[in-house]
Design a protein around this motif. Structure first.
Motif, PDB file in Angstrom:
ATOM      1  N   VAL A   1       0.855  -1.184   0.000  1.00 11.80           N
ATOM      2  CA  VAL A   1       0.000   0.000   0.000  1.00 11.80           C
ATOM      3  C   VAL A   1       0.894   1.238   0.000  1.00 11.80           C
ATOM      4  O   VAL A   1       1.840   1.327   0.789  1.00 11.80           O
ATOM      5  CB  VAL A   1      -0.927   0.035   1.230  1.00 11.80           C
ATOM      6  N   VAL A   2       0.590   2.162  -0.883  1.00 12.44           N
ATOM      7  CA  VAL A   2       1.289   3.456  -0.928  1.00 12.44           C
ATOM      8  C   VAL A   2       0.258   4.547  -0.687  1.00 12.44           C
ATOM      9  O   VAL A   2      -0.786   4.575  -1.347  1.00 12.44           O
ATOM     10  CB  VAL A   2       1.975   3.659  -2.292  1.00 12.44           C
ATOM     11  N   PHE A   3       0.551   5.438   0.257  1.00 11.69           N
ATOM     12  CA  PHE A   3      -0.374   6.528   0.577  1.00 11.69           C
ATOM     13  C   PHE A   3       0.244   7.851   0.152  1.00 11.69           C
ATOM     14  O   PHE A   3       1.200   8.330   0.769  1.00 11.69           O
ATOM     15  CB  PHE A   3      -0.689   6.558   2.076  1.00 11.69           C
ATOM     16  N   THR A   4      -0.296   8.442  -0.916  1.00 14.18           N
ATOM     17  CA  THR A   4       0.184   9.742  -1.389  1.00 14.18           C
ATOM     18  C   THR A   4      -0.935  10.784  -1.416  1.00 14.18           C
ATOM     19  O   THR A   4      -0.746  11.872  -1.960  1.00 14.18           O
ATOM     20  CB  THR A   4       0.776   9.626  -2.814  1.00 14.18           C
ATOM     21  N   ALA A   5      -2.085  10.445  -0.851  1.00 10.37           N
ATOM     22  CA  ALA A   5      -3.242  11.336  -0.926  1.00 10.37           C
ATOM     23  C   ALA A   5      -3.001  12.617  -0.126  1.00 10.37           C
ATOM     24  O   ALA A   5      -2.407  12.589   0.950  1.00 10.37           O
ATOM     25  CB  ALA A   5      -4.484  10.625  -0.408  1.00 10.37           C
ATOM     26  N   GLY A   6      -3.492  13.721  -0.661  1.00  8.76           N
ATOM     27  CA  GLY A   6      -3.380  14.991   0.054  1.00  8.76           C
ATOM     28  C   GLY A   6      -3.853  16.146  -0.796  1.00  8.76           C
ATOM     29  O   GLY A   6      -3.604  16.174  -1.997  1.00  8.76           O
TER      30      GLY A   6
ATOM     31  N   SER B   1       4.110  -4.397   2.604  1.00  3.88           N
ATOM     32  CA  SER B   1       4.583  -3.118   3.126  1.00  3.88           C
ATOM     33  C   SER B   1       3.528  -2.034   2.976  1.00  3.88           C
ATOM     34  O   SER B   1       2.620  -2.127   2.149  1.00  3.88           O
ATOM     35  CB  SER B   1       5.857  -2.674   2.396  1.00  3.88           C
ATOM     36  N   ILE B   2       3.704  -1.007   3.801  1.00  2.42           N
ATOM     37  CA  ILE B   2       2.939   0.240   3.697  1.00  2.42           C
ATOM     38  C   ILE B   2       3.966   1.352   3.567  1.00  2.42           C
ATOM     39  O   ILE B   2       4.926   1.418   4.338  1.00  2.42           O
ATOM     40  CB  ILE B   2       2.080   0.470   4.949  1.00  2.42           C
ATOM     41  N   THR B   3       3.771   2.230   2.595  1.00  2.00           N
ATOM     42  CA  THR B   3       4.677   3.365   2.418  1.00  2.00           C
ATOM     43  C   THR B   3       3.867   4.656   2.462  1.00  2.00           C
ATOM     44  O   THR B   3       2.968   4.859   1.640  1.00  2.00           O
ATOM     45  CB  THR B   3       5.450   3.270   1.087  1.00  2.00           C
ATOM     46  N   LEU B   4       4.177   5.510   3.429  1.00  2.00           N
ATOM     47  CA  LEU B   4       3.472   6.773   3.634  1.00  2.00           C
ATOM     48  C   LEU B   4       4.258   7.920   3.000  1.00  2.00           C
ATOM     49  O   LEU B   4       5.302   7.717   2.391  1.00  2.00           O
ATOM     50  CB  LEU B   4       3.258   6.999   5.128  1.00  2.00           C
ATOM     51  N   THR B   5       3.751   9.132   3.173  1.00  2.99           N
ATOM     52  CA  THR B   5       4.376  10.309   2.574  1.00  2.99           C
ATOM     53  C   THR B   5       4.511  11.403   3.614  1.00  2.99           C
ATOM     54  O   THR B   5       3.526  11.780   4.266  1.00  2.99           O
ATOM     55  CB  THR B   5       3.531  10.830   1.394  1.00  2.99           C
ATOM     56  N   THR B   6       5.725  11.912   3.786  1.00  2.00           N
ATOM     57  CA  THR B   6       5.946  13.048   4.684  1.00  2.00           C
ATOM     58  C   THR B   6       6.292  14.264   3.818  1.00  2.00           C
ATOM     59  O   THR B   6       5.652  14.529   2.833  1.00  2.00           O
ATOM     60  CB  THR B   6       7.033  12.738   5.727  1.00  2.00           C
ATOM     61  N   GLY B   7       7.294  15.044   4.194  1.00  2.00           N
ATOM     62  CA  GLY B   7       7.649  16.206   3.396  1.00  2.00           C
ATOM     63  C   GLY B   7       8.768  17.002   4.027  1.00  2.00           C
ATOM     64  O   GLY B   7       9.052  16.873   5.220  1.00  2.00           O
TER      65      GLY B   7
ATOM     66  N   VAL C   1       1.203  24.382  10.303  1.00  2.00           N
ATOM     67  CA  VAL C   1       0.277  23.259  10.161  1.00  2.00           C
ATOM     68  C   VAL C   1       0.888  22.175   9.281  1.00  2.00           C
ATOM     69  O   VAL C   1       0.871  20.986   9.622  1.00  2.00           O
ATOM     70  CB  VAL C   1      -1.075  23.728   9.589  1.00  2.00           C
ATOM     71  N   ALA C   2       1.446  22.570   8.142  1.00  2.88           N
ATOM     72  CA  ALA C   2       2.055  21.594   7.231  1.00  2.88           C
ATOM     73  C   ALA C   2       3.177  20.829   7.921  1.00  2.88           C
ATOM     74  O   ALA C   2       3.269  19.595   7.827  1.00  2.88           O
ATOM     75  CB  ALA C   2       2.574  22.294   5.983  1.00  2.88           C
ATOM     76  N   ALA C   3       4.042  21.538   8.644  1.00  2.00           N
ATOM     77  CA  ALA C   3       5.142  20.875   9.336  1.00  2.00           C
ATOM     78  C   ALA C   3       4.621  19.947  10.434  1.00  2.00           C
ATOM     79  O   ALA C   3       5.181  18.869  10.674  1.00  2.00           O
ATOM     80  CB  ALA C   3       6.086  21.915   9.931  1.00  2.00           C
ATOM     81  N   SER C   4       3.544  20.348  11.095  1.00  2.00           N
ATOM     82  CA  SER C   4       2.984  19.535  12.173  1.00  2.00           C
ATOM     83  C   SER C   4       2.409  18.225  11.658  1.00  2.00           C
ATOM     84  O   SER C   4       2.643  17.157  12.248  1.00  2.00           O
ATOM     85  CB  SER C   4       1.894  20.314  12.909  1.00  2.00           C
ATOM     86  N   VAL C   5       1.656  18.279  10.572  1.00  2.00           N
ATOM     87  CA  VAL C   5       1.069  17.042  10.053  1.00  2.00           C
ATOM     88  C   VAL C   5       2.157  16.132   9.494  1.00  2.00           C
ATOM     89  O   VAL C   5       2.097  14.897   9.641  1.00  2.00           O
ATOM     90  CB  VAL C   5      -0.022  17.328   9.000  1.00  2.00           C
ATOM     91  N   ILE C   6       3.182  16.711   8.889  1.00  2.00           N
ATOM     92  CA  ILE C   6       4.297  15.904   8.391  1.00  2.00           C
ATOM     93  C   ILE C   6       5.016  15.223   9.552  1.00  2.00           C
ATOM     94  O   ILE C   6       5.376  14.047   9.486  1.00  2.00           O
ATOM     95  CB  ILE C   6       5.268  16.786   7.579  1.00  2.00           C
ATOM     96  N   GLY C   7       5.202  15.966  10.645  1.00  2.00           N
ATOM     97  CA  GLY C   7       5.821  15.374  11.828  1.00  2.00           C
ATOM     98  C   GLY C   7       4.992  14.234  12.391  1.00  2.00           C
ATOM     99  O   GLY C   7       5.536  13.217  12.848  1.00  2.00           O
ATOM    100  N   ALA C   8       3.670  14.395  12.346  1.00  2.00           N
ATOM    101  CA  ALA C   8       2.790  13.335  12.846  1.00  2.00           C
ATOM    102  C   ALA C   8       2.904  12.082  11.991  1.00  2.00           C
ATOM    103  O   ALA C   8       2.939  10.962  12.510  1.00  2.00           O
ATOM    104  CB  ALA C   8       1.348  13.834  12.878  1.00  2.00           C
ATOM    105  N   VAL C   9       2.975  12.247  10.672  1.00  2.00           N
ATOM    106  CA  VAL C   9       3.106  11.091   9.782  1.00  2.00           C
ATOM    107  C   VAL C   9       4.478  10.445   9.944  1.00  2.00           C
ATOM    108  O   VAL C   9       4.618   9.218   9.889  1.00  2.00           O
ATOM    109  CB  VAL C   9       2.852  11.495   8.317  1.00  2.00           C
ATOM    110  N   ASP C  10       5.504  11.258  10.165  1.00  2.00           N
ATOM    111  CA  ASP C  10       6.846  10.726  10.419  1.00  2.00           C
ATOM    112  C   ASP C  10       6.827   9.815  11.651  1.00  2.00           C
ATOM    113  O   ASP C  10       7.351   8.683  11.634  1.00  2.00           O
ATOM    114  CB  ASP C  10       7.812  11.887  10.610  1.00  2.00           C
TER     115      ASP C  10
END
Length: 244
Positions: free
Chosen positions: A84-89, A132-138, A150-159
């Motif tokens: 699974v790859v998650f790139t939605a946003g 595997s599962i592969t997520l997306t940060t930034g 906000v963008a940095a916070s959500v990226i940190g949460a996904v990390d």
């Protein structure tokens, strides 16, 4: 960097947010590597456009990734899968703190963070051994700029989610890709002239001298999918932006 078509031959890869930009590029690359591809978007028209570009045999579904029941039904209907790859946003929320709309900020987390968590929860029971599962940060996480709270916070949460899920779901593997500035629909809220100026300015500050293409980042997702020793890893592909 190239991939042997046998790398993913016969494996089922689901790309959430796979109908445009980095997600579509990843689906295309995985199909070229022999995978059976399913792309998912919340817009039926987007799914149809993507399927017109993908090789014959690819499948697509229109699913609201913010709806738990719909995501659970998707994976239940898909059955056994491998990756699974998650790139939605949606487009990034960039706003100075003094004008930030908190309700809008909460919405931003709903797809990018809770969508990833929701997808992992629904997909995990259906992943075959070696999956595997592969997520997306930034890149806003290591180098946030004014207005990017906000963008940095959500990226940190996904990390953090990536690392926690790698522990909890082992031996299934969970990783993430951290893209820098990439030519993609992410920046479509800008006019064409604004986008090109943004890319030009960003490129001038990168060690590579150019911004990324969606196909560049897609190689990173395939690298993590096909690397059996990688879990809890975040692969940064930012043109050296974190260093300058």
């Amino acid at each position: 960097m190239s991939f042997d078509h046998r790398d993913l031959k016969g494996q089922r890869v689901v790309v959430l947010g796979g109908t445009s930009g980095i997600g579509l590029a990843t689906a295309t690359a995985a199909a070229a590597a022999g995978a059976d591809i399913t792309v998912v978007s919340n817009q039926k028209a987007s799914v149809q456009r993507a399927l017109a570009e993908l090789p014959a045999g690819a499948a697509g579904h229109a699913v609201d990734l913010t709806e738990t029941a719909a995501v659970q039904a998707l994976f239940r209907d898909l059955g056994d899968i491998d990756h699974v790859v998650f790139t939605a946003g949606e487009s990034l929320l960039v706003s100075p703190l003094d004008t930030l709309e908190l309700d809008q900020a909460r919405q931003f987390f709903e797809l990018r963070y809770f969508g990833a968590l929701r997808a992992a929860q629904a997909a995990a029971p259906h992943l075959r051994p070696g999956g595997s599962i592969t997520l997306t940060t930034g890149a806003a996480l290591p180098r946030p700029r004014p207005g990017w709270s906000v963008a940095a916070s959500v990226i940190g949460a996904v990390d953090a989610l990536t690392r926690a899920l790698a522990v909890e779901l082992a031996p299934l593997r969970v990783n993430a890709v951290c893209p820098g500035v990439v030519r993609s629909p992410l920046w479509n809220s800008m006019s064409e002239a604004e986008r090109e100026e943004f890319y030009r300015t960003a490129a001038a500050g990168l060690l590579t001298g150019h911004v990324g293409e969606a196909s560049d980042i897609a190689r990173g997702y395939l690298s993590l999918i096909t690397q059996p020793y990688a879990t809890g890893s975040v692969l940064t592909l930012d043109g050296g932006g974190v260093l300058v």
